[in-house]
Design an enzyme around this catalytic site. Structure first.
Site, short mmCIF file in Angstrom:
data_model
loop_
_atom_site.label_atom_id
_atom_site.label_comp_id
_atom_site.label_asym_id
_atom_site.label_seq_id
_atom_site.Cartn_x
_atom_site.Cartn_y
_atom_site.Cartn_z
N ARG A 75 -11.62 7.64 20.54
CA ARG A 75 -11.25 7.35 21.93
C ARG A 75 -11.11 8.65 22.72
NH1 ARG A 75 -6.87 3.02 19.88
NH2 ARG A 75 -6.86 4.59 18.26
N HIS B 61 -13.38 2.11 -0.07
CA HIS B 61 -13.34 0.99 0.90
C HIS B 61 -13.97 -0.26 0.29
CE1 HIS B 61 -13.71 4.24 4.26
NE2 HIS B 61 -12.43 3.88 4.18
N GLU C 244 -15.51 -1.92 14.92
CA GLU C 244 -15.09 -3.12 15.65
C GLU C 244 -14.87 -2.88 17.13
OE1 GLU C 244 -11.55 -4.70 13.65
OE2 GLU C 244 -12.53 -4.28 11.73
N GLY D 1 -11.79 7.17 8.11
CA GLY D 1 -12.72 7.44 7.02
C GLY D 1 -13.85 6.43 7.18
N ASP E 96 -10.03 11.41 16.83
CA ASP E 96 -10.02 10.02 17.31
C ASP E 96 -11.16 9.81 18.30
OD1 ASP E 96 -9.33 7.64 18.97
OD2 ASP E 96 -7.56 7.64 17.68
N GLU F 197 -8.38 -5.78 4.80
CA GLU F 197 -8.22 -5.42 3.39
C GLU F 197 -6.96 -6.04 2.79
OE1 GLU F 197 -9.09 -1.46 4.93
OE2 GLU F 197 -9.89 -0.98 2.97
N ARG G 99 -13.10 14.70 7.97
CA ARG G 99 -13.83 15.09 6.76
C ARG G 99 -15.28 15.43 7.10
NH1 ARG G 99 -12.25 9.80 3.95
NH2 ARG G 99 -10.00 10.02 3.78
N ASN H 269 0.87 -1.17 0.00
CA ASN H 269 0.00 0.00 0.00
C ASN H 269 0.91 1.22 0.00
OD1 ASN H 269 -1.89 1.98 0.40
ND2 ASN H 269 -2.76 1.08 2.27
N ARG I 42 -2.66 -2.11 -3.40
CA ARG I 42 -3.90 -1.36 -3.18
C ARG I 42 -3.86 -0.11 -4.06
NH1 ARG I 42 -6.25 1.07 2.47
NH2 ARG I 42 -8.26 1.62 1.58
P1 ADP Z 1 -8.29 4.08 9.21
O1 ADP Z 1 -9.54 4.53 8.50
O2 ADP Z 1 -7.21 5.11 9.22
O3 ADP Z 1 -7.83 2.68 8.86
P2 ADP Z 1 -9.20 2.89 11.70
O4 ADP Z 1 -10.07 1.93 11.00
O5 ADP Z 1 -8.04 2.39 12.47
O6 ADP Z 1 -8.72 4.04 10.72
O7 ADP Z 1 -10.12 3.74 12.68
C1 ADP Z 1 -9.64 4.71 13.53
C2 ADP Z 1 -10.71 5.00 14.60
O8 ADP Z 1 -11.01 3.76 15.23
C3 ADP Z 1 -10.32 5.97 15.67
O9 ADP Z 1 -11.33 6.95 15.82
C4 ADP Z 1 -10.21 5.14 16.95
O10 ADP Z 1 -10.80 5.79 18.02
C5 ADP Z 1 -10.96 3.88 16.63
N1 ADP Z 1 -10.23 2.72 17.17
C6 ADP Z 1 -9.26 2.02 16.54
N2 ADP Z 1 -8.81 1.02 17.33
C7 ADP Z 1 -9.49 1.09 18.50
C8 ADP Z 1 -9.49 0.34 19.71
N3 ADP Z 1 -8.68 -0.70 19.91
N4 ADP Z 1 -10.36 0.74 20.69
C9 ADP Z 1 -11.20 1.77 20.51
N5 ADP Z 1 -11.24 2.51 19.39
C10 ADP Z 1 -10.41 2.19 18.39
#
Ligand code: ADP
Length: 400
Positions: free
Chosen positions: A285, A180, A334, A212, A283, A382, A241, A8, A91
């Site tokens: 979290r 995606h 997830e 995203g 984020d 992916e 975004r 990627n 990718r």
């Molecule tokens: P990308 O689109 O860059 O691949 P991700 O699918 O990793 O991003 O998603 C990032 C988001 O997922 C963040 O907002 C984060 O808070 C959440 N996230 C990722 N891993 C965890 C985790 N283990 N626990 C809670 N939230 C998570």
């Protein structure tokens, strides 16, 4: 057993994973960062400490050579030679209307990816650089391009056309493409396997919620609509975004703030979404934490996100004339049970009922007893999907 290297390539980075396609095991993975600036590589092999090296990488060719060195030489090696790599899967962000599935890379494919650069100006040039670097450094190893847009090419005209002068579609390819796609395809297939029914019988909504986010309606195995559009800016609010907004806002804010179109575009892509509303973070979290501390706008941003996802579920259930399976995937889908709870709350009229105990305790099936719609949490992968497409195409190539 085939060993497939998945690449990627970004503008200054190159992520890689080496798969054994029989076991689906990752044999090694890593990332080359700061390509063209200085250079740093992180390489990890399961069961070993991550290896980090600062090493100059002028371009993606240098990065590719370093990946080969790490895979084949010294303590970091998992292969005895380069010839053990059977194929490379890349990718590629934008395949335009040209690509409806993954393809073996040849000169025609390279030209077609180049033609899609105006549609994916931030990613396609980098993806192409990755392909060209591998052609140079790993001559003779077959390469496959896997497009983020391909799965969505089955959308009907009424779903992909924008209500703009038709000539913009004809002349410039202005339409919904969706992104995606590899994740939506992989996860919808896994969902069908999980419920033990053929995908050809199911109406599935996949909520890929990460930095995203995109939602898609997969009817009888084919995507019939998706929330991202010409670019990944459309749809639900995301980390940074905006998602869909009234297009007249652009001129209004540009005049009011005295900013240019490129500044406005930057704001829509990098300073909006849940970061824009909350001012706290992109984020989830951090947003959850801020909400707990009583930050009102963090709570509002989370509400706006879940509300937007819920509306897409309603719209896509209507578009498909029903719903059998609702799937959550990607970082937020997830790992964030609060978002899953807020999104599904009030969807009982559709047959969606979530068991909150299961939702909060890492189950794949979070449906309540007797719910007519199965609500699932399915991890996306992916890279594995890219590896498996690459294997399938290369095996066909060998057979012919
Ligand atoms: P990308 O689109 O860059 O691949 P991700 O699918 O990793 O991003 O998603 C990032 C988001 O997922 C963040 O907002 C984060 O808070 C959440 N996230 C990722 N891993 C965890 C985790 N283990 N626990 C809670 N939230 C998570």
């Amino acid at each position: 057993m085939l060993k497939i290297l998945v690449i990627n390539a970004g503008s200054s980075s190159l992520k890689y994973q080496l798969f054994d396609t029989d076991t689906h095991d990752v044999l090694a993975k890593g990332i080359c960062e700061r390509i063209g600036i200085d250079g740093k590589v992180k390489h990890s092999v399961p069961g070993h400490d991550t290896y980090v090296e600062e090493v100059e990488m002028k371009n993606h060719g240098d990065a590719t050579r370093i990946v080969i060195r790490l895979l084949t030489e010294g303590d970091t090696a998992v292969l005895s030679s380069l010839s053990e790599i059977d194929a490379i899967g890349h990718r590629v962000l934008h395949g335009g209307s040209e690509f409806t599935q993954s393809v073996i890379v040849d000169d025609r494919v390279i030209e077609a990816i180049r033609k899609c650069i105006p549609l994916g100006p931030l990613h396609n040039p980098a993806n192409l650089t990755g392909i060209l670097a591998c052609s140079e450094v790993m001559k003779g190893i077959p390469q496959v391009a896997v497009f983020d847009t391909a799965f969505h090419q089955t959308m009907p005209e009424k779903a992909y056309l924008y209500a703009l002068p038709y000539k913009y579609y004809e002349k410039h390819g202005v339409r919904r493409y969706g992104f995606h796609g590899t994740s939506h395809r992989y996860v919808s297939q896994k969902a069908a396997e999980f419920v033990g029914r053929p995908i050809e019988e199911l109406k599935i909504i996949v909520c890929h919620l990460g930095n995203g986010s995109s939602i898609s309606a997969v009817k009888y195995g084919k995507c019939i609509d998706t929330s991202m559009g010409l670019t990944p800016l459309e749809g639900v609010p995301m980390g940074t975004r905006s998602g869909s907004i009234d297009p007249a806002i652009l001129e209004y804010v540009m005049n009011a703030e005295g900013i240019s179109i490129s500044e406005m575009t930057e704001i829509l892509n990098k300073q909006s979404g849940v970061l824009g509303i909350s001012g706290v973070s992109s984020d989830f979290r951090d947003l959850d934490e801020a909400k707990k501390q009583g930050n009102r706008l963090a709570a509002v941003a989370l509400d706006c996100f879940s509300y937007a996802v819920k509306k897409y579920i309603g719209a896509y259930a209507a578009a498909m004339g029903g719903l059998d399976v609702l799937v959550f995937t990607a970082g937020i889908g997830e790992n964030n049970p609060d978002v899953r709870r807020d999104v599904t709350e009030g969807l009982e009229f559709l047959g969606v009922r979530v068991d909150l105990d299961k939702n909060y305790s890492k189950h794949n099936d979070i449906s309540a007893e007797g719910a007519t719609v199965r609500t699932l949490v399915i991890p996306t992968n992916e890279e594995l999907a890219i590896a498996m497409d690459t294997r399938d195409l290369v095996e066909k190539l060998v057979k012919h």
